[in-house]
Scaffold this active site. Structure first.
Site, PDB file in Angstrom:
ATOM      1  N   SER A 103       1.678  -7.615   2.071  1.00 27.24           N
ATOM      2  CA  SER A 103       0.681  -6.820   2.628  1.00 27.24           C
ATOM      3  C   SER A 103      -0.434  -6.539   1.375  1.00 27.24           C
ATOM      4  CB  SER A 103       1.347  -5.522   2.917  1.00 27.24           C
ATOM      5  OG  SER A 103       0.245  -4.538   3.679  1.00 27.24           O
TER       6      SER A 103
ATOM      7  N   TYR B 178       0.605  -1.156  -0.045  1.00 28.37           N
ATOM      8  CA  TYR B 178       0.007   0.039   0.085  1.00 28.37           C
ATOM      9  C   TYR B 178       0.974   1.395   0.109  1.00 28.37           C
ATOM     10  CZ  TYR B 178      -4.056   2.814   1.258  1.00 28.37           C
ATOM     11  OH  TYR B 178      -5.037   3.691   1.371  1.00 28.37           O
TER      12      TYR B 178
ATOM     13  N   ASP C  64       1.135  -8.372  14.387  1.00 29.35           N
ATOM     14  CA  ASP C  64       0.997  -7.502  13.123  1.00 29.35           C
ATOM     15  C   ASP C  64      -0.217  -6.464  13.486  1.00 29.35           C
ATOM     16  OD1 ASP C  64       0.638  -5.957  10.840  1.00 29.35           O
ATOM     17  OD2 ASP C  64       0.912  -7.996   9.642  1.00 29.35           O
TER      18      ASP C  64
ATOM     19  N   HIS D 153       4.444  -6.246  11.112  1.00 33.14           N
ATOM     20  CA  HIS D 153       3.713  -6.071   9.657  1.00 33.14           C
ATOM     21  C   HIS D 153       5.213  -6.704   8.975  1.00 33.14           C
ATOM     22  CE1 HIS D 153       1.184  -5.839   6.475  1.00 33.14           C
ATOM     23  NE2 HIS D 153       1.919  -4.808   5.994  1.00 33.14           N
TER      24      HIS D 153
END
Length: 327
Positions: free
Chosen positions: A185, A94, A273, A303
């Site tokens: 992700s 992202y 996470d 993460h």
């Protein structure tokens, strides 16, 4: 970062009820049919010398994505490679784009071709054109077009990602029968989506700490990252937009793509996470339709997941399935 989600034993069996919208398959088939009908050529320009690379060949690629709009990608492969190479199609996390080719040298060093796909609007090389009234409710991309599945941002981005696999057949030196889709992700969520949409055309999928899974839980417990964008939106629209919001997100939920994906899959999850909570990853993993599914667990990771340990883990897993470059 403390452990804030379920414990390991509960996670291993966490499989929440998650029915897809009744027209989910028709929606996505129609979306891809419409994009493919726009036509457009796949184009590449050799730019190796621009980056002073001597063991890797680099092409600057454009392929038709959503609405036939050109999507940028890098194609990297070992210098002087002969025959058809297995190709790793990589989707980006992202707020990032394809960046520079010098950021993506691992897979070519291991003998693979790699197609690194830009993320429209997030990278610098592929613009996004919002649909509908173009409303941007909060900063970021999660609520762009949230009023309907047809207008939502991720309909466009997922279409681009599926069309990247279509483009492989038109690029020289790539083995369209050995396509691996992967990413971390957001990139992991996009890889899951492509695996669910394209079925047997994908030879393997490796979603690393995947985003875009089990939205209804994610927005309740994710403390960082993009999911709070949805919370911020619903904070101001809790009277009349909650069900409409989740109805839209149901069409881009990784759990529903996982329910349709059959390729061998290597997930990873980080139990601490705060961005993609472990239960949301397990929701997709435990709904995955394919029988060959593996989860790599990083119990004390955030993460970042396995960080530098992830690539060798992926290489070993691919080798076990015969998805290695030919000598």
């Amino acid at each position: 970062m403390p452990l804030t989600d379920f414990g390991a034993d509960e996670l291993a069996h966490y499989r929440p009820e998650s029915p897809a919208p009744h027209d989910f398959d028709a929606f996505w088939q129609g979306t891809l049919d419409e994009a493919r009908a726009q036509g457009g050529a796949v184009k590449g320009e050799r730019v190796t010398d621009r980056y002073r690379l001597y063991t890797v060949e680099v092409d600057d690629v454009r392929f038709p994505g959503w609405n036939g709009e050109p999507v940028a990608a890098w194609l990297l492969r070992p210098q002087g490679a002969e025959g058809l190479l297995p190709v790793v199609v990589t989707y980006i996390g992202y707020s990032g784009g394809r960046g520079l080719p010098t950021e993506h040298l691992f897979w070519s060093a291991a003998g693979y071709a790699q197609l690194v796909v830009d993320s429209r609007g997030q990278g610098h090389d592929t613009p996004d054109r919002p649909q509908g009234d173009g409303t941007q409710w909060v900063e970021g991309f999660m609520t762009r077009g949230i009023d309907s599945p047809e207008n939502h941002y991720y309909r466009r981005l997922i279409t681009d990602c599926a069309r990247a696999v279509d483009a492989v057949a038109e690029l020289p030196g790539l083995d369209a029968d050995r396509i691996v889709v992967t990413g971390g992700s957001q990139g992991g969520g996009l890889a899951l989506a492509v695996a669910g949409l394209l079925g047997e055309r994908v030879a393997a999928v490796m979603p690393d700490v995947p985003f875009l899974c089990h939205f209804r839980r994610a927005v309740q417990i994710a403390g960082e990252g993009p999911y709070p964008e949805i919370v911020n939106y619903l904070r101001w629209h809790s009277r009349d937009k909650v069900e409409q919001t989740f109805a839209t997100l149901d069409y881009v939920d990784g759990v529903h793509f996982a329910q349709r994906a059959t390729a061998p899959v290597l997930f990873s999850v980080a139990l601490m996470d705060p961005v993609c909570p472990a239960s949301t990853v397990y929701a997709a993993f435990n709904h995955y339709a394919g029988e060959d599914r593996t989860m790599t667990v990083w119990p004390f990771a955030d993460h970042g997941g396995g960080c530098g340990s992830t690539p060798p883990t992926q290489l070993e897993w691919l080798a076990e399935r015969g998805l290695t470059p030919r000598p």
